[in-house]
Design a protein around this motif. Structure first.
Motif, mmCIF file in Angstrom:
data_model
loop_
_atom_site.group_PDB
_atom_site.id
_atom_site.type_symbol
_atom_site.label_atom_id
_atom_site.label_comp_id
_atom_site.label_asym_id
_atom_site.label_seq_id
_atom_site.Cartn_x
_atom_site.Cartn_y
_atom_site.Cartn_z
ATOM 1 N N TYR A 204 10.148 26.807 22.319
ATOM 2 C CA TYR A 204 10.738 25.520 22.685
ATOM 3 C C TYR A 204 9.638 24.498 22.970
ATOM 4 N N VAL A 205 9.819 23.302 22.444
ATOM 5 C CA VAL A 205 8.908 22.190 22.693
ATOM 6 C C VAL A 205 9.686 21.130 23.456
ATOM 7 N N ALA A 206 9.376 20.972 24.737
ATOM 8 C CA ALA A 206 10.040 19.969 25.570
ATOM 9 C C ALA A 206 9.314 18.639 25.369
ATOM 10 N N ASN A 207 9.948 17.730 24.642
ATOM 11 C CA ASN A 207 9.345 16.434 24.342
ATOM 12 C C ASN A 207 9.656 15.452 25.468
ATOM 13 N N VAL A 208 8.628 15.067 26.217
ATOM 14 C CA VAL A 208 8.786 14.203 27.388
ATOM 15 C C VAL A 208 8.232 12.815 27.085
ATOM 16 N N ASP A 209 8.428 11.887 28.017
ATOM 17 C CA ASP A 209 7.845 10.556 27.810
ATOM 18 C C ASP A 209 6.579 10.413 28.649
ATOM 19 N N GLU A 210 5.943 9.251 28.517
ATOM 20 C CA GLU A 210 4.630 9.049 29.122
ATOM 21 C C GLU A 210 4.675 8.986 30.649
ATOM 22 N N GLY A 217 9.870 16.901 35.440
ATOM 23 C CA GLY A 217 11.211 16.387 35.685
ATOM 24 C C GLY A 217 12.308 17.426 35.507
ATOM 25 N N PRO A 218 13.529 17.085 35.906
ATOM 26 C CA PRO A 218 14.653 18.038 35.874
ATOM 27 C C PRO A 218 15.086 18.433 34.468
ATOM 28 N N LEU A 219 14.904 17.545 33.483
ATOM 29 C CA LEU A 219 15.312 17.898 32.123
ATOM 30 C C LEU A 219 14.451 19.036 31.578
ATOM 31 N N VAL A 220 13.156 18.962 31.838
ATOM 32 C CA VAL A 220 12.261 20.040 31.402
ATOM 33 C C VAL A 220 12.596 21.341 32.125
ATOM 34 N N GLN A 221 12.919 21.230 33.403
ATOM 35 C CA GLN A 221 13.239 22.436 34.176
ATOM 36 C C GLN A 221 14.428 23.180 33.568
ATOM 37 N N LYS A 222 15.376 22.444 33.044
ATOM 38 C CA LYS A 222 16.525 23.079 32.394
ATOM 39 C C LYS A 222 16.080 23.914 31.195
#
Length: 364
Positions: A204-210, A217-222
Motif C-alpha cells: 500500500y502507498v498512502a499518498n499524502v499532501d505536503e 494523520g488519521p487517513l494514513v492510520q486507517k
C-alpha cells in the motif's frame, strides 16, 4: 519481474510513477488519464554500492533495476466493464505484484471519483473488483478442471478441490492472498497459471499532501491498521513533493528534504520495499570497471545467480568464490578477507544470500 501501480482514478498513481521513473507519463485531474499502461525502469537505491567502492576502487556503480507499470484507474464496476475496466484488469493480471496507491489527503481542487475521500472504501472498491474478476476466472476454469480430473489428470485432481475452496472464499469477499497460507507450496505453484489477481502481493502507498509528509494523520492510520490486519506493508509518499524533488538537482534536494523532516526521498523507501515484495534480493560483482548489483530471487542458487550475468555462466558453472558485504566492511580488502578465511569456494548447491559478493569460475 514487474510491479504494477493500481488504484482509483485521481489518487496520484501517475504522479508517483513519474517521480519514480522520470518517464513523463500524463498526470491529469480527470479519470482515465492513463489508458495504455506506462512502463518504466527504476533504480533500487542501495548505499552498499558506494561503501563497496570505498574498499574496491571502480569506475562505475550500477544499481539493481525494478520494472514499474502504471495501470489506469480502476472504478466501481470495472469487473463488469465499467470505465474500460476489463482492459485495465488484464494489465493487472500481467504484473507480479501490486503497488496500491490510496489517497490520504483532502483537497477540493483534486476531484475524487467517489465524491469524497475514504481510503478504506477505496481499498475495498479495488479489492471487490479484483475479487469479481477472479470469480469469473475460477468459475470458467472449474468445469474444465473437473473434466480433466475425471479423465485422471493428476494436476486437475489436486486443483479441483483447491479451486472450489477459492471460489467459496471469493464469494465471501476473501482475497486469494489471504488464503495462500492454507495451501502447500506445490499447490500454490499449480494455482499460479490461473493468473488470479487477488493472489498477488500488495504494497500500500498512502499518498499524502505536503502538510503531512510523514503521514501522521488519521487517513494514513486507517491504511496502516488495514495493512496490519493483512500482514501487509504501507509506505507513506507525498506524490506532489516527490515530483518536485525529482526535478531538483541533487545538491538542492537535501535542503528541501530537511525542510519537510525527511532524510531521503520517500520513493527510495518505496523502491526498496517494492523490490522485497517481489521476492528479489541483490548480490554484487566488484572490479575496477564497475561494481554492479544483480537481481536474483530469494532462494536462487549460485549457478542461477551466475546465469543472470550470462546464460553461459550458468551452463558452464564450476564454482564461485564468495564473501558477503559484511565481511568487506569488517576486513576492508579481499586480501584481508582471504587471510581471515572468510572467502569461500561454493558449488552448485550454494544458495545465494543478499549482499553476497561473487566471482564465478565457469567453462564455456
Amino acid at each position: 519481474m514487474e510491479i504494477g501501480i493500481v488504484g482509483l482514478p485521481n489518487v496520484g498513481k501517475s504522479t508517483i510513477f513519474n517521480a519514480l521513473t522520470n518517464a513523463g507519463a500524463l498526470a491529469a485531474n480527470y479519470p482515465f488519464a492513463t489508458i495504455e499502461p506506462n512502463v518504466g525502469v527504476v533504480a533500487v537505491p542501495d548505499d552498499r554500492l558506494e561503501k563497496i567502492r570505498v574498499c574496491i576502487a571502480s569506475d562505475k556503480l550500477v544499481p539493481a533495476l525494478l520494472r514499474v507499470v502504471d495501470i489506469a484507474g480502476i472504478v466501481r464496476g470495472a469487473s463488469k466493464g465499467e470505465g474500460l475496466g476489463n482492459k485495465f484488469l488484464s494489465h493487472i493480471r500481467e504484473v507480479d505484484a501490486v503497488l496500491h496507491v490510496v489517497r490520504c489527503f483532502e483537497g477540493g481542487d483534486i476531484t475524487h471519483v467517489e465524491g469524497s475521500v475514504d481510503p478504506l472504501r477505496d481499498i475495498d472498491t479495488i479489492d471487490t473488483e479484483l475479487i469479481f474478476a477472479d470469480l469469473e476466472t475460477t468459475e470458467k476454469s472449474i468445469d474444465k478442471l473437473r473434466k480433466l480430473a475425471r479423465a485422471g489428470d493428476k494436476d486437475a485432481l489436486v486443483l479441483v478441490p483447491i479451486v472450489e475452496t477459492i471460489i467459496g472464499n471469493l464469494q465471501k469477499g476473501i482475497t486469494v492472498r489471504a488464503m495462500l497460507a492454507n495451501f502447500k507450496p506445490e499447490e500454490i505453484k499449480l494455482i499460479k497459471p490461473l493468473g488470479l489477481m487477488t493472489s498477488k502481493k500488495v504494497l500500500y502507498v498512502a499518498n499524502v499532501d505536503e502538510s503531512d509528509p510523514l503521514g501522521k494523520g488519521p487517513l494514513v492510520q486507517k491504511v496502516l491498521d488495514r495493512a496490519k490486519a493483512e500482514n501487509g506493508i504501507v509506505v507513506v509518499v507525498c506524490g506532489k513533493l516527490e515530483a518536485e524533488l525529482a526535478e531538483l538537482p541533487p545538491e538542492d534536494r537535501a535542503a528541501m528534504l530537511s525542510d519537510y523532516g525527511l532524510h531521503e526521498p520517500a520513493l527510495n523507501h518505496l523502491a526498496r520495499e517494492a523490490y522485497k515484495i517481489l521476492g528479489q534480493q541483490s548480490y554484487f560483482t566488484a572490479g575496477p570497471m564497475e561494481i554492479r548489483a544483480w537481481t536474483i530471487p530469494v532462494g536462487a542458487s549460485a549457478p542461477q545467480a551466475a546465469g543472470v550475468i550470462h546464460t553461459d555462466f550458468e551452463k558452464g558453472f564450476i564454482r564461485a568464490e564468495i564473501y558477503n558485504f559484511k565481511d568487506l566492511m569488517e576486513h576492508k580488502t579481499e586480501a584481508a578477507i582471504k587471510a581471515a578465511g572468510r572467502m569461500r569456494a561454493e558449488g552448485k548447491a550454494y544458495i545465494m544470500q543478499d549482499g553476497d559478493i561473487a566471482h564465478f569460475l565457469f567453462n564455456t
